[in-house]
Design a protein around this motif. Structure first.
Motif, PDB file in Angstrom:
ATOM      1  N   THR A  50      -6.681 -65.658  21.724  1.00  0.00           N
ATOM      2  CA  THR A  50      -6.825 -64.863  22.647  1.00  0.00           C
ATOM      3  C   THR A  50      -5.301 -64.406  22.315  1.00  0.00           C
ATOM      4  OG1 THR A  50      -5.549 -65.543  24.668  1.00  0.00           O
ATOM      5  CG2 THR A  50      -5.674 -67.414  23.121  1.00  0.00           C
ATOM      6  N   SER A  51      -4.390 -63.420  22.747  1.00  0.00           N
ATOM      7  CA  SER A  51      -3.367 -63.170  21.649  1.00  0.00           C
ATOM      8  C   SER A  51      -2.174 -63.561  22.808  1.00  0.00           C
ATOM      9  CB  SER A  51      -2.969 -61.592  21.114  1.00  0.00           C
ATOM     10  OG  SER A  51      -3.499 -61.182  22.990  1.00  0.00           O
ATOM     11  N   VAL A  52      -2.342 -64.332  23.586  1.00  0.00           N
ATOM     12  CA  VAL A  52      -1.887 -64.350  25.119  1.00  0.00           C
ATOM     13  C   VAL A  52      -1.187 -66.232  24.519  1.00  0.00           C
ATOM     14  CG1 VAL A  52      -0.765 -64.577  27.485  1.00  0.00           C
ATOM     15  CG2 VAL A  52      -3.067 -62.796  26.857  1.00  0.00           C
ATOM     16  N   MET A  53       0.172 -66.015  24.997  1.00  0.00           N
ATOM     17  CA  MET A  53       0.735 -67.437  24.751  1.00  0.00           C
ATOM     18  C   MET A  53       1.961 -68.108  25.679  1.00  0.00           C
ATOM     19  SD  MET A  53       0.715 -68.218  21.641  1.00  0.00           S
ATOM     20  CE  MET A  53       0.093 -66.993  20.791  1.00  0.00           C
ATOM     21  N   ALA A  54       0.951 -68.963  27.341  1.00  0.00           N
ATOM     22  CA  ALA A  54       1.566 -69.312  28.115  1.00  0.00           C
ATOM     23  C   ALA A  54       3.152 -69.529  27.831  1.00  0.00           C
ATOM     24  CB  ALA A  54       0.974 -70.147  28.592  1.00  0.00           C
ATOM     25  N   VAL A  55       3.945 -69.239  28.785  1.00  0.00           N
ATOM     26  CA  VAL A  55       5.055 -70.092  28.650  1.00  0.00           C
ATOM     27  C   VAL A  55       6.321 -70.189  29.751  1.00  0.00           C
ATOM     28  CG1 VAL A  55       5.777 -68.442  26.434  1.00  0.00           C
ATOM     29  CG2 VAL A  55       6.368 -67.394  28.875  1.00  0.00           C
ATOM     30  N   SER A  81       4.321 -56.032  23.269  1.00  0.00           N
ATOM     31  CA  SER A  81       3.360 -56.671  23.173  1.00  0.00           C
ATOM     32  C   SER A  81       4.512 -57.261  21.604  1.00  0.00           C
ATOM     33  CB  SER A  81       2.629 -56.472  22.103  1.00  0.00           C
ATOM     34  OG  SER A  81       1.639 -56.378  23.566  1.00  0.00           O
ATOM     35  N   PHE A  82       4.253 -58.288  20.791  1.00  0.00           N
ATOM     36  CA  PHE A  82       5.354 -59.319  19.751  1.00  0.00           C
ATOM     37  C   PHE A  82       4.609 -59.168  18.183  1.00  0.00           C
ATOM     38  CE2 PHE A  82       7.715 -59.566  23.676  1.00  0.00           C
ATOM     39  CZ  PHE A  82       8.408 -59.427  23.235  1.00  0.00           C
ATOM     40  N   GLU A 142       2.550 -76.868  25.656  1.00  0.00           N
ATOM     41  CA  GLU A 142       2.147 -77.182  24.579  1.00  0.00           C
ATOM     42  C   GLU A 142       0.800 -76.410  23.837  1.00  0.00           C
ATOM     43  OE1 GLU A 142       2.222 -80.134  21.656  1.00  0.00           O
ATOM     44  OE2 GLU A 142       3.477 -79.537  23.369  1.00  0.00           O
ATOM     45  N   TYR A 143      -0.322 -76.680  24.217  1.00  0.00           N
ATOM     46  CA  TYR A 143      -1.691 -75.533  24.612  1.00  0.00           C
ATOM     47  C   TYR A 143      -0.996 -74.124  23.621  1.00  0.00           C
ATOM     48  CZ  TYR A 143      -6.235 -73.854  24.514  1.00  0.00           C
ATOM     49  OH  TYR A 143      -7.247 -73.344  24.492  1.00  0.00           O
ATOM     50  N   ALA A 144       0.392 -73.434  23.992  1.00  0.00           N
ATOM     51  CA  ALA A 144       0.399 -72.224  23.136  1.00  0.00           C
ATOM     52  C   ALA A 144       0.789 -72.182  21.948  1.00  0.00           C
ATOM     53  CB  ALA A 144       1.281 -71.659  24.178  1.00  0.00           C
ATOM     54  N   ASN A 172      -0.170 -60.601  13.519  1.00  0.00           N
ATOM     55  CA  ASN A 172      -1.448 -60.508  14.839  1.00  0.00           C
ATOM     56  C   ASN A 172      -0.414 -59.984  15.560  1.00  0.00           C
ATOM     57  OD1 ASN A 172      -3.321 -63.416  13.894  1.00  0.00           O
ATOM     58  ND2 ASN A 172      -3.616 -61.732  13.247  1.00  0.00           N
ATOM     59  N   MET A 173      -0.811 -60.332  16.388  1.00  0.00           N
ATOM     60  CA  MET A 173       0.054 -59.534  17.336  1.00  0.00           C
ATOM     61  C   MET A 173       0.125 -59.925  19.189  1.00  0.00           C
ATOM     62  SD  MET A 173       0.846 -56.721  16.989  1.00  0.00           S
ATOM     63  CE  MET A 173       1.703 -55.510  18.807  1.00  0.00           C
ATOM     64  N   LEU A 174       1.289 -61.085  19.485  1.00  0.00           N
ATOM     65  CA  LEU A 174       1.432 -61.839  20.790  1.00  0.00           C
ATOM     66  C   LEU A 174       1.639 -61.322  21.965  1.00  0.00           C
ATOM     67  CD1 LEU A 174       3.648 -63.111  21.298  1.00  0.00           C
ATOM     68  CD2 LEU A 174       3.029 -64.337  18.906  1.00  0.00           C
ATOM     69  N   ASN A 175       1.792 -61.860  23.271  1.00  0.00           N
ATOM     70  CA  ASN A 175       2.446 -61.177  24.578  1.00  0.00           C
ATOM     71  C   ASN A 175       2.586 -62.632  25.009  1.00  0.00           C
ATOM     72  OD1 ASN A 175      -0.423 -59.432  23.946  1.00  0.00           O
ATOM     73  ND2 ASN A 175       1.624 -57.859  24.903  1.00  0.00           N
ATOM     74  N   PHE A 176       3.961 -62.352  25.971  1.00  0.00           N
ATOM     75  CA  PHE A 176       4.560 -63.928  26.469  1.00  0.00           C
ATOM     76  C   PHE A 176       3.369 -63.584  28.311  1.00  0.00           C
ATOM     77  CE2 PHE A 176       7.635 -63.712  23.050  1.00  0.00           C
ATOM     78  CZ  PHE A 176       7.486 -64.663  23.064  1.00  0.00           C
ATOM     79  N   SER A 177       3.163 -65.024  27.982  1.00  0.00           N
ATOM     80  CA  SER A 177       2.402 -64.832  29.379  1.00  0.00           C
ATOM     81  C   SER A 177       3.484 -66.284  30.106  1.00  0.00           C
ATOM     82  CB  SER A 177       0.930 -65.247  30.263  1.00  0.00           C
ATOM     83  OG  SER A 177       0.636 -64.828  31.593  1.00  0.00           O
TER      84      SER A 177
END
Length: 282
Positions: A171-176, A197-198, A261-263, A274-279
């Motif tokens: 996954t590229s989704v970062m829970a924040v 996306s970053f 923590e999981y992110a 690698n790409m990531l998105n904040f959620s």
């Protein structure tokens, strides 16, 4: 004992890190991917905080000079025990003179090796986690010898195995959560944080991950304040910096987000490009 024949790109001893000493300026440190390290330890019947070897990008080559049990988790680095491929998330017996090696990185970025009882290295400030200036050594080198518990493997069968959902490796989704200075951002800036996306830059390590794409910034620096692993700072140039386990304990850049923590576990398995998105999680 376990002898390091080749340390790989960057391998260290880590547990869950140092707690209660941040007021002295001592970083938390500890495994970057707690989920993977915990799984390897749990399968062995260890305390989840038992010390493991964290291997980054490429695996180490290790020779066991005693009989024990091992388990690998996290990134798949094509592990081999005496030239026979073995699996992650499964307990294996090792005997005196057995050699553990790795072929190539297949998925993820950091792999964790747990041994029965954990690696018996020095404890400093309540933790075995290596960190420059705190422990005598800050990474593993060829020729290092690590103490482990010896166990008799006679007439013992170990079928411990766990099917792990490796979705988090992909996954590229970062829970924040919102950071303390999040509400100082304009509505446009807030929207861009979650719609854009970053890309992970080449400046990524155990201390912090820097992201390539800037976020236009007109915020003033803040009074030096506490930061944590997972804090997302916004620099005057607009660069976003995601702090990791070896981060400093205070900082003067606005703290716009805080990773769950999981992110942090998810981000620990990402690398340059690698790409990531904040959620946002409420």
């Amino acid at each position: 004992m376990v002898e390091v024949l080749n340390s790989g790109f960057y391998s260290t001893i880590q547990d869950f890190g140092r707690v209660g000493v941040q007021n002295y300026g001592v970083p938390h440190s500890g495994v970057l991917d707690r989920y993977a390290a915990s799984m390897a330890n749990i399968l062995l019947g260890n305390d989840e905080n038992a010390a493991v070897i964290e291997m980054t990008m490429t695996g180490a080559k290790l020779q066991f000079n005693c009989s024990t049990l091992i388990c690998l988790s996290g990134a798949n680095m094509s592990p081999k025990l005496n030239n026979l491929f073995i699996e992650n998330n499964k307990v294996f017996k090792v005997h005196k003179h057995d050699v553990l090696s790795f072929v190539k990185l297949e998925s993820g970025f950091r792999s964790y090796l747990a041994v029965l009882g954990g690696f018996q290295t020095e404890t400093i400030m309540g933790s075995k986690s290596m960190y420059k200036g705190i422990t005598a050594k800050y990474d593993l080198r060829k020729g290092d010898v690590l103490d482990v518990l010896t166990c008799s493997l006679t007439n013992t069968e170990h079928h411990a195995r766990l099917k792990i959902d490796n979705f988090y490796l992909k996954t590229s989704v970062m829970a924040v959560f919102k950071g303390p200075e999040f509400n100082l951002l304009s509505n446009e800036q807030q929207d861009k944080l979650f719609s854009n996306s970053f890309t992970i830059s080449k400046e990524n390590n155990r201390m912090a991950y820097q992201l390539k794409e800037p976020l236009e910034n007109n915020l003033k620096p803040i009074i030096t304040s506490a930061v944590l692993p997972g804090t997302v700072q916004l620099t005057p140039s607009g660069k976003l910096i995601v702090l990791m386990r070896d981060c400093q304990t205070t900082g003067g850049y606005p703290r716009v987000l805080q990773l769950k923590e999981y992110a942090i576990d998810v981000l620990a398995q990402k690398f340059t490009g690698n790409m990531l998105n904040f959620s946002l999680k409420l």
